[in-house]
Write an enzyme that holds these catalytic residues in place. Structure first.
Site, PDB file in Angstrom:
ATOM      1  N   LYS A 112      47.783  31.671  18.873  1.00 29.96           N
ATOM      2  CA  LYS A 112      47.148  30.628  19.902  1.00 29.96           C
ATOM      3  C   LYS A 112      47.726  30.184  20.815  1.00 29.96           C
ATOM      4  CE  LYS A 112      43.522  30.840  16.873  1.00 29.96           C
ATOM      5  NZ  LYS A 112      42.118  30.516  16.699  1.00 29.96           N
ATOM      6  N   LYS A 195      42.463  40.966  15.637  1.00 30.63           N
ATOM      7  CA  LYS A 195      41.204  40.405  14.839  1.00 30.63           C
ATOM      8  C   LYS A 195      39.833  40.061  15.514  1.00 30.63           C
ATOM      9  CE  LYS A 195      40.720  36.318  13.285  1.00 30.63           C
ATOM     10  NZ  LYS A 195      40.545  35.328  12.355  1.00 30.63           N
ATOM     11  N   LYS A 198      35.704  34.733  17.409  1.00 27.05           N
ATOM     12  CA  LYS A 198      34.596  34.387  18.008  1.00 27.05           C
ATOM     13  C   LYS A 198      35.036  33.860  19.436  1.00 27.05           C
ATOM     14  CE  LYS A 198      34.129  31.120  14.221  1.00 27.05           C
ATOM     15  NZ  LYS A 198      35.314  30.394  13.842  1.00 27.05           N
TER      16      LYS A 198
HETATM   17  N1  AQP Z   1      37.768  39.556  11.903  1.00 24.81           N
HETATM   18  C1  AQP Z   1      37.635  38.847  10.778  1.00 24.81           C
HETATM   19  N2  AQP Z   1      37.910  39.645   9.711  1.00 24.81           N
HETATM   20  C2  AQP Z   1      37.659  39.159   8.450  1.00 24.81           C
HETATM   21  N3  AQP Z   1      37.653  37.881   8.051  1.00 24.81           N
HETATM   22  C3  AQP Z   1      37.485  37.027   9.286  1.00 24.81           C
HETATM   23  N4  AQP Z   1      37.331  35.604   9.281  1.00 24.81           N
HETATM   24  C4  AQP Z   1      37.265  35.291  10.471  1.00 24.81           C
HETATM   25  N5  AQP Z   1      37.465  36.351  11.336  1.00 24.81           N
HETATM   26  C5  AQP Z   1      37.607  37.602  10.647  1.00 24.81           C
HETATM   27  C6  AQP Z   1      37.268  34.810   7.955  1.00 24.81           C
HETATM   28  O1  AQP Z   1      36.383  33.723   8.216  1.00 24.81           O
HETATM   29  C7  AQP Z   1      36.715  32.560   7.643  1.00 24.81           C
HETATM   30  C8  AQP Z   1      36.514  31.724   8.647  1.00 24.81           C
HETATM   31  O2  AQP Z   1      37.195  31.831   9.525  1.00 24.81           O
HETATM   32  P1  AQP Z   1      37.170  30.782  10.798  1.00 24.81           P
HETATM   33  O3  AQP Z   1      36.002  30.759  11.824  1.00 24.81           O
HETATM   34  O4  AQP Z   1      37.176  29.305  10.373  1.00 24.81           O
HETATM   35  O5  AQP Z   1      38.575  30.846  11.538  1.00 24.81           O
HETATM   36  P2  AQP Z   1      39.180  32.241  12.230  1.00 24.81           P
HETATM   37  O6  AQP Z   1      39.551  33.093  11.073  1.00 24.81           O
HETATM   38  O7  AQP Z   1      40.465  31.716  13.036  1.00 24.81           O
HETATM   39  O8  AQP Z   1      38.044  33.098  12.955  1.00 24.81           O
HETATM   40  P3  AQP Z   1      37.811  33.223  14.401  1.00 24.81           P
HETATM   41  O9  AQP Z   1      36.584  34.124  14.705  1.00 24.81           O
HETATM   42  O10 AQP Z   1      39.128  34.114  14.831  1.00 24.81           O
HETATM   43  O11 AQP Z   1      37.771  31.769  15.227  1.00 24.81           O
HETATM   44  P4  AQP Z   1      38.518  31.346  16.465  1.00 24.81           P
HETATM   45  O12 AQP Z   1      38.254  32.532  17.333  1.00 24.81           O
HETATM   46  O13 AQP Z   1      37.847  29.881  16.813  1.00 24.81           O
HETATM   47  O14 AQP Z   1      40.123  31.094  16.305  1.00 24.81           O
HETATM   48  C9  AQP Z   1      38.260  32.683   7.324  1.00 24.81           C
HETATM   49  O15 AQP Z   1      38.199  32.933   5.990  1.00 24.81           O
HETATM   50  C10 AQP Z   1      38.649  34.205   7.884  1.00 24.81           C
HETATM   51  O16 AQP Z   1      39.668  34.627   7.434  1.00 24.81           O
END
Ligand code: AQP
Length: 332
Positions: A112, A195, A198
């Site tokens: 990040k 990964k 969003k």
């Molecule tokens: N690509 C993914 N594959 C599998 N699991 C995922 N999760 C998120 N993206 C994937 C799982 O969703 C839960 C909540 O995630 P989050 O939105 O709180 O945080 P994150 O993992 O950081 O998701 P993003 O989309 O990557 O958010 P940003 O871009 O804002 O940092 C978790 O259980 C996560 O593992």
């Protein structure tokens, strides 16, 4: 009975990664008679600057999506992190049970920070795993269902718990992470080495709110590996393997069976049919979401019920921790 805790950040449009890696499984885990607590991790969201109006709106979007995905508020506690003061309180305490060195090693932090401008490198990004440790430890969680990107944070959570327990006697349960194999990590449609997120470019993810024509177009444009055979091989063919995982997650079919179905077909047909499959399923979910999202009062009722249950558990833990540390404590 097992207690399960997990959260989701209201940072952007939820993606099929969030759905397959988290929310779909959360609903499935309820069936197994577990005690589940699912929360909107809005305190985590502000580690990156958010528009206040959007943050509030997305917080309730997440609640409505949880219900859409089948999480049942009569079986699980659905709550909003910022409404439970214990999360912020325990975070400060636990910050003193982890070293700067440990936090600096977290790959999500490094990732990040590398993507942020200097002004965007907030200390909250560094602290993020401590807040997360508190989220889990407050509730004596037995299991934390997460995508495999969170394994390192869970390991740290166990270390923090262990350190506290060694110094002050048994206080925190050391939680286990549960990862579902096939959908543990849904990867970007543009780069199968990263990964699906969003906060990345729109063509790299499928948002749960995307319309059918957009979904079909995004899958058609998804990168694929050089040969034209639909075969699962995470190392040599990561792009098509990712698409197979998504197909499996939405169809309920095994990857083996999908491979057989497309044995003599090229990528084109597979990607078109994958797009149609996902678009069809999401269209049904979007209808349900719209109905639920319209009634914010009802969503708030769900949250208040969840909050009450979560507060009960969390306040007891904070009180125990403060007492052990000699911190004078009283909840008014
Ligand atoms: N690509 C993914 N594959 C599998 N699991 C995922 N999760 C998120 N993206 C994937 C799982 O969703 C839960 C909540 O995630 P989050 O939105 O709180 O945080 P994150 O993992 O950081 O998701 P993003 O989309 O990557 O958010 P940003 O871009 O804002 O940092 C978790 O259980 C996560 O593992």
């Amino acid at each position: 009975m097992k207690r399960i805790v997990s959260g989701i950040k209201p940072t952007g449009e939820l993606t099929i990664g969030n759905y397959l890696g988290a929310m779909k499984r959360w609903a499935e885990m309820e069936v197994e008679n577990n005690e589940s607590l699912y929360f909107v991790a809005n305190l985590h969201a502000i580690t990156v600057r958010q528009d206040s109006f959007e943050l509030r709106k997305r917080t309730f979007d997440v609640v409505a999506w949880l219900l859409t995905c089948g999480v049942n508020p009569d079986k699980s506690l659905i709550f909003i992190q910022s409404m439970i003061p214990a999360h912020s309180e325990i975070c400060w305490v636990l910050t003193n049970f982890v070293t700067i060195g440990e936090l600096g090693k977290m790959t999500q932090f490094k990732d990040k920070v590398s993507k942020s401008s200097k002004d965007g490198q907030l200390a909250g990004l560094f602290e993020y795993p401590v807040l997360m440790a508190g989220d889990v430890l407050l509730y004596d969680a037995d299991e934390v269902p997460v995508g495999d990107d969170q394994i390192q944070h869970l390991e740290l959570t166990r270390n923090i718990a262990n350190r506290f327990n060694n110094l002050y006697g048994q206080t925190f349960k050391e939680p286990k992470g549960t990862i579902s194999k096939s959908t543990s990590r849904i990867m970007s449609l543009k780069n199968p080495d990263t990964k699906m997120s969003k906060s990345e470019t729109e063509d790299s993810y499928i948002a749960l709110q995307d319309k059918p024509d957009i979904i079909i177009k995004k899958f058609k444009r998804a990168v694929t590996d050089s040969d034209n055979t639909v075969k699962f091989d995470m190392e040599k063919k990561p792009a098509i393997s990712n698409l197979l995982n998504i197909y499996s997650g939405f169809s309920g079919k095994s990857v083996d069976d999908i491979e057989k179905d497309y044995m003599n077909e090229g990528y084109g047909k597979f990607k078109t049919e994958l797009g149609e499959l996902v678009a069809g399923k999401l269209e049904i979910m979007q209808k349900k979401f719209s109905e639920l999202r319209e009634d914010e009062e009802q969503l708030m009722k769900v949250v208040l019920k969840g909050n009450a249950g979560a507060n009960d558990i969390a306040n007891k833990k904070v009180s125990e921790v403060f007492e052990k540390l000699g911190l004078v404590y009283h909840r008014y």
